[in-house]
Design a protein around this motif. Sequence first.
Motif, PDB file in Angstrom:
ATOM      1  N   LYS A  50       0.810  -1.213   0.000  1.00  0.00           N
ATOM      2  CA  LYS A  50       0.000   0.000   0.000  1.00  0.00           C
ATOM      3  C   LYS A  50       0.851   1.275   0.000  1.00  0.00           C
ATOM      4  CE  LYS A  50      -3.991  -2.168   2.142  1.00  0.00           C
ATOM      5  NZ  LYS A  50      -4.714  -2.290   0.866  1.00  0.00           N
ATOM      6  N   GLN A  51       2.046   1.176  -0.526  1.00  0.00           N
ATOM      7  CA  GLN A  51       2.904   2.353  -0.614  1.00  0.00           C
ATOM      8  C   GLN A  51       3.356   2.566  -2.043  1.00  0.00           C
ATOM      9  OE1 GLN A  51       5.946   2.871   2.325  1.00  0.00           O
ATOM     10  NE2 GLN A  51       4.788   1.811   3.911  1.00  0.00           N
ATOM     11  N   SER A  52       4.133   3.621  -2.218  1.00  0.00           N
ATOM     12  CA  SER A  52       4.575   3.973  -3.559  1.00  0.00           C
ATOM     13  C   SER A  52       5.820   3.200  -3.944  1.00  0.00           C
ATOM     14  CB  SER A  52       4.853   5.467  -3.622  1.00  0.00           C
ATOM     15  OG  SER A  52       5.152   5.861  -4.945  1.00  0.00           O
ATOM     16  N   LEU A  53       6.226   3.358  -5.175  1.00  0.00           N
ATOM     17  CA  LEU A  53       7.464   2.763  -5.641  1.00  0.00           C
ATOM     18  C   LEU A  53       8.608   3.706  -5.307  1.00  0.00           C
ATOM     19  CD1 LEU A  53       5.133   1.809  -7.758  1.00  0.00           C
ATOM     20  CD2 LEU A  53       7.079   1.014  -9.072  1.00  0.00           C
ATOM     21  N   MET A  54       9.648   3.141  -4.718  1.00  0.00           N
ATOM     22  CA  MET A  54      10.810   3.939  -4.367  1.00  0.00           C
ATOM     23  C   MET A  54      12.025   3.374  -5.091  1.00  0.00           C
ATOM     24  SD  MET A  54       9.574   6.189  -2.360  1.00  0.00           S
ATOM     25  CE  MET A  54      11.036   6.938  -1.673  1.00  0.00           C
ATOM     26  N   LEU A  55      12.769   4.238  -5.734  1.00  0.00           N
ATOM     27  CA  LEU A  55      13.967   3.816  -6.443  1.00  0.00           C
ATOM     28  C   LEU A  55      15.001   3.326  -5.449  1.00  0.00           C
ATOM     29  CD1 LEU A  55      15.522   3.706  -9.176  1.00  0.00           C
ATOM     30  CD2 LEU A  55      16.398   5.985  -8.606  1.00  0.00           C
ATOM     31  N   MET A  56      15.540   2.144  -5.730  1.00  0.00           N
ATOM     32  CA  MET A  56      16.603   1.604  -4.897  1.00  0.00           C
ATOM     33  C   MET A  56      17.972   1.903  -5.508  1.00  0.00           C
ATOM     34  SD  MET A  56      15.134  -2.186  -4.092  1.00  0.00           S
ATOM     35  CE  MET A  56      16.524  -2.591  -3.044  1.00  0.00           C
ATOM     36  N   ALA A  57      18.082   1.608  -6.801  1.00  0.00           N
ATOM     37  CA  ALA A  57      19.389   1.737  -7.440  1.00  0.00           C
ATOM     38  C   ALA A  57      19.241   1.793  -8.946  1.00  0.00           C
ATOM     39  CB  ALA A  57      20.280   0.563  -7.058  1.00  0.00           C
ATOM     40  N   THR A  58      20.286   2.335  -9.555  1.00  0.00           N
ATOM     41  CA  THR A  58      20.374   2.405 -11.012  1.00  0.00           C
ATOM     42  C   THR A  58      21.595   1.616 -11.431  1.00  0.00           C
ATOM     43  OG1 THR A  58      19.434   4.627 -11.007  1.00  0.00           O
ATOM     44  CG2 THR A  58      20.643   3.951 -12.980  1.00  0.00           C
ATOM     45  N   SER A  59      21.422   0.740 -12.390  1.00  0.00           N
ATOM     46  CA  SER A  59      22.575  -0.028 -12.853  1.00  0.00           C
ATOM     47  C   SER A  59      22.797   0.184 -14.346  1.00  0.00           C
ATOM     48  CB  SER A  59      22.411  -1.520 -12.555  1.00  0.00           C
ATOM     49  OG  SER A  59      21.449  -2.115 -13.410  1.00  0.00           O
ATOM     50  N   ASN A  60      24.030   0.389 -14.683  1.00  0.00           N
ATOM     51  CA  ASN A  60      24.428   0.516 -16.081  1.00  0.00           C
ATOM     52  C   ASN A  60      25.288  -0.671 -16.451  1.00  0.00           C
ATOM     53  OD1 ASN A  60      23.378   3.242 -16.815  1.00  0.00           O
ATOM     54  ND2 ASN A  60      24.684   3.842 -15.125  1.00  0.00           N
ATOM     55  N   GLN A  78      20.149   6.933  -1.468  1.00  0.00           N
ATOM     56  CA  GLN A  78      20.457   7.122  -0.048  1.00  0.00           C
ATOM     57  C   GLN A  78      19.581   6.218   0.801  1.00  0.00           C
ATOM     58  OE1 GLN A  78      20.099  11.209   1.088  1.00  0.00           O
ATOM     59  NE2 GLN A  78      21.370  10.970   2.906  1.00  0.00           N
ATOM     60  N   GLY A  79      20.227   5.558   1.745  1.00  0.00           N
ATOM     61  CA  GLY A  79      19.491   4.702   2.661  1.00  0.00           C
ATOM     62  C   GLY A  79      19.379   3.253   2.197  1.00  0.00           C
ATOM     63  N   VAL A  80      19.827   2.950   1.004  1.00  0.00           N
ATOM     64  CA  VAL A  80      19.790   1.572   0.499  1.00  0.00           C
ATOM     65  C   VAL A  80      21.174   0.958   0.691  1.00  0.00           C
ATOM     66  CG1 VAL A  80      19.433   0.092  -1.510  1.00  0.00           C
ATOM     67  CG2 VAL A  80      18.029   2.145  -1.194  1.00  0.00           C
ATOM     68  N   GLU A  81      21.229  -0.144   1.416  1.00  0.00           N
ATOM     69  CA  GLU A  81      22.513  -0.778   1.727  1.00  0.00           C
ATOM     70  C   GLU A  81      23.033  -1.556   0.525  1.00  0.00           C
ATOM     71  OE1 GLU A  81      20.428  -2.220   5.722  1.00  0.00           O
ATOM     72  OE2 GLU A  81      22.504  -2.899   5.571  1.00  0.00           O
ATOM     73  N   LYS A  82      24.121  -1.102  -0.024  1.00  0.00           N
ATOM     74  CA  LYS A  82      24.643  -1.752  -1.225  1.00  0.00           C
ATOM     75  C   LYS A  82      25.201  -3.145  -0.940  1.00  0.00           C
ATOM     76  CE  LYS A  82      29.136   0.536  -0.936  1.00  0.00           C
ATOM     77  NZ  LYS A  82      30.081   1.432  -1.633  1.00  0.00           N
ATOM     78  N   PHE A 105      21.860  -5.344  -0.818  1.00  0.00           N
ATOM     79  CA  PHE A 105      21.159  -5.464  -2.097  1.00  0.00           C
ATOM     80  C   PHE A 105      22.203  -5.386  -3.215  1.00  0.00           C
ATOM     81  CE2 PHE A 105      16.961  -5.311  -0.383  1.00  0.00           C
ATOM     82  CZ  PHE A 105      17.033  -4.488   0.731  1.00  0.00           C
ATOM     83  N   LEU A 106      22.660  -6.562  -3.611  1.00  0.00           N
ATOM     84  CA  LEU A 106      23.715  -6.631  -4.618  1.00  0.00           C
ATOM     85  C   LEU A 106      23.106  -6.608  -6.014  1.00  0.00           C
ATOM     86  CD1 LEU A 106      25.948  -9.419  -3.024  1.00  0.00           C
ATOM     87  CD2 LEU A 106      26.130  -6.937  -2.764  1.00  0.00           C
ATOM     88  N   ILE A 107      23.582  -5.687  -6.823  1.00  0.00           N
ATOM     89  CA  ILE A 107      23.066  -5.562  -8.182  1.00  0.00           C
ATOM     90  C   ILE A 107      24.188  -5.820  -9.170  1.00  0.00           C
ATOM     91  CG2 ILE A 107      22.134  -3.946  -9.882  1.00  0.00           C
ATOM     92  CD1 ILE A 107      20.583  -2.649  -7.556  1.00  0.00           C
ATOM     93  N   SER A 113      19.882  -7.925 -15.640  1.00  0.00           N
ATOM     94  CA  SER A 113      20.346  -7.349 -14.385  1.00  0.00           C
ATOM     95  C   SER A 113      19.791  -8.219 -13.271  1.00  0.00           C
ATOM     96  CB  SER A 113      19.858  -5.911 -14.215  1.00  0.00           C
ATOM     97  OG  SER A 113      20.230  -5.392 -12.946  1.00  0.00           O
ATOM     98  N   THR A 114      20.591  -8.434 -12.247  1.00  0.00           N
ATOM     99  CA  THR A 114      20.118  -9.232 -11.123  1.00  0.00           C
ATOM    100  C   THR A 114      20.223  -8.442  -9.829  1.00  0.00           C
ATOM    101  OG1 THR A 114      22.307 -10.220 -10.760  1.00  0.00           O
ATOM    102  CG2 THR A 114      20.782 -11.416 -12.198  1.00  0.00           C
ATOM    103  N   LEU A 115      19.259  -8.676  -8.959  1.00  0.00           N
ATOM    104  CA  LEU A 115      19.234  -8.095  -7.621  1.00  0.00           C
ATOM    105  C   LEU A 115      19.279  -9.250  -6.639  1.00  0.00           C
ATOM    106  CD1 LEU A 115      18.674  -5.854  -5.464  1.00  0.00           C
ATOM    107  CD2 LEU A 115      16.239  -6.222  -5.898  1.00  0.00           C
ATOM    108  N   THR A 116      20.292  -9.282  -5.819  1.00  0.00           N
ATOM    109  CA  THR A 116      20.402 -10.318  -4.799  1.00  0.00           C
ATOM    110  C   THR A 116      20.201  -9.691  -3.432  1.00  0.00           C
ATOM    111  OG1 THR A 116      21.965 -11.598  -6.147  1.00  0.00           O
ATOM    112  CG2 THR A 116      21.861 -12.109  -3.797  1.00  0.00           C
ATOM    113  N   VAL A 117      19.195 -10.186  -2.742  1.00  0.00           N
ATOM    114  CA  VAL A 117      18.950  -9.732  -1.370  1.00  0.00           C
ATOM    115  C   VAL A 117      19.701 -10.695  -0.462  1.00  0.00           C
ATOM    116  CG1 VAL A 117      17.225  -9.195   0.370  1.00  0.00           C
ATOM    117  CG2 VAL A 117      16.671  -8.912  -2.060  1.00  0.00           C
ATOM    118  N   THR A 118      20.725 -10.210   0.173  1.00  0.00           N
ATOM    119  CA  THR A 118      21.553 -11.082   1.004  1.00  0.00           C
ATOM    120  C   THR A 118      21.077 -11.054   2.448  1.00  0.00           C
ATOM    121  OG1 THR A 118      23.146  -9.333   1.491  1.00  0.00           O
ATOM    122  CG2 THR A 118      23.542 -10.656  -0.481  1.00  0.00           C
ATOM    123  N   SER A 119      21.186 -12.200   3.120  1.00  0.00           N
ATOM    124  CA  SER A 119      20.783 -12.320   4.514  1.00  0.00           C
ATOM    125  C   SER A 119      19.425 -11.645   4.731  1.00  0.00           C
ATOM    126  CB  SER A 119      21.841 -11.691   5.426  1.00  0.00           C
ATOM    127  OG  SER A 119      21.545 -11.942   6.787  1.00  0.00           O
TER     128      SER A 119
END
Lengths: 118, 114
Positions: free
Chosen positions: A41-51, A60-64, A67-69, A77-83
């Motif tokens: 029930k919330q909006s979409l928030m950008l986590m990261a941009t990958s080239n 800001q506030g997203v732990e790199k 969240f491995l990209i 592109s892959t997003l790995t949520v670790t632990s």
Amino acid sequence: GAVVSQHPSRVICKSGTSVKIECRSLDFQATTMFWYRQFPKQSLMLMATSNEGSKATYEQGVEKDKFLINHASLTLSTLTVTSAHPEDSSFYICSARPGTSGGKFEQYFGPGTRLTVT
Amino acid sequence: AQKVTQAQTEISVVEKEDVTLDCVYETRDTTYYLFWYKQPPSGELVFLIRRNSFDEQNEISGRYSWNFQKSTSSFNFTITASQVVDSAVYFCALSGIPGTALIFGKGTTLSVSS
């Protein structure tokens, strides 16, 4: 044309494990991909941009380190949520942008991946 | 800083009513792009429209119409003769340089009852 897929569409994992989400551009080459997160029930928030071929830029506030990209090719592109922890449970959506040649700057969104961490 | 405000959190209407979803944006860019997306319960975003800052012409597509007014920094969306299938969350979004990430508003949940 301009289809973006995500896999898996839904995933349930246990706390402390890692989970990988794939984002693929099926019929175009994506020089840039974006990862968004949407809590219920919330909006979409950008986590990261990958080239492609370079390190991702995190908001800001997203732990790199959490969240491995990886954007190793022009179509994946892959997003790995670790632990993963229960608070990482969310809807993750990617979007892909073709190259800017010819004025093509549209973004195309994937269908999203619903992650539940138990 | 860029910002999108959708003040209406939830709207409920009865079928065949017209409904307008409001969107107000803030940006210092002279060139920018505005979007509307529909998100049904499945979660997949459905692209509805994109407008650039130099094109203030209103647009109509079937039952959908959009009113872009730079003077009030608004990009409102009207659904005419609403239908139950229009029930969804609608997001207004903004981007600056072409191809950059979108900044989304908080969304408006539209419920259309029969």
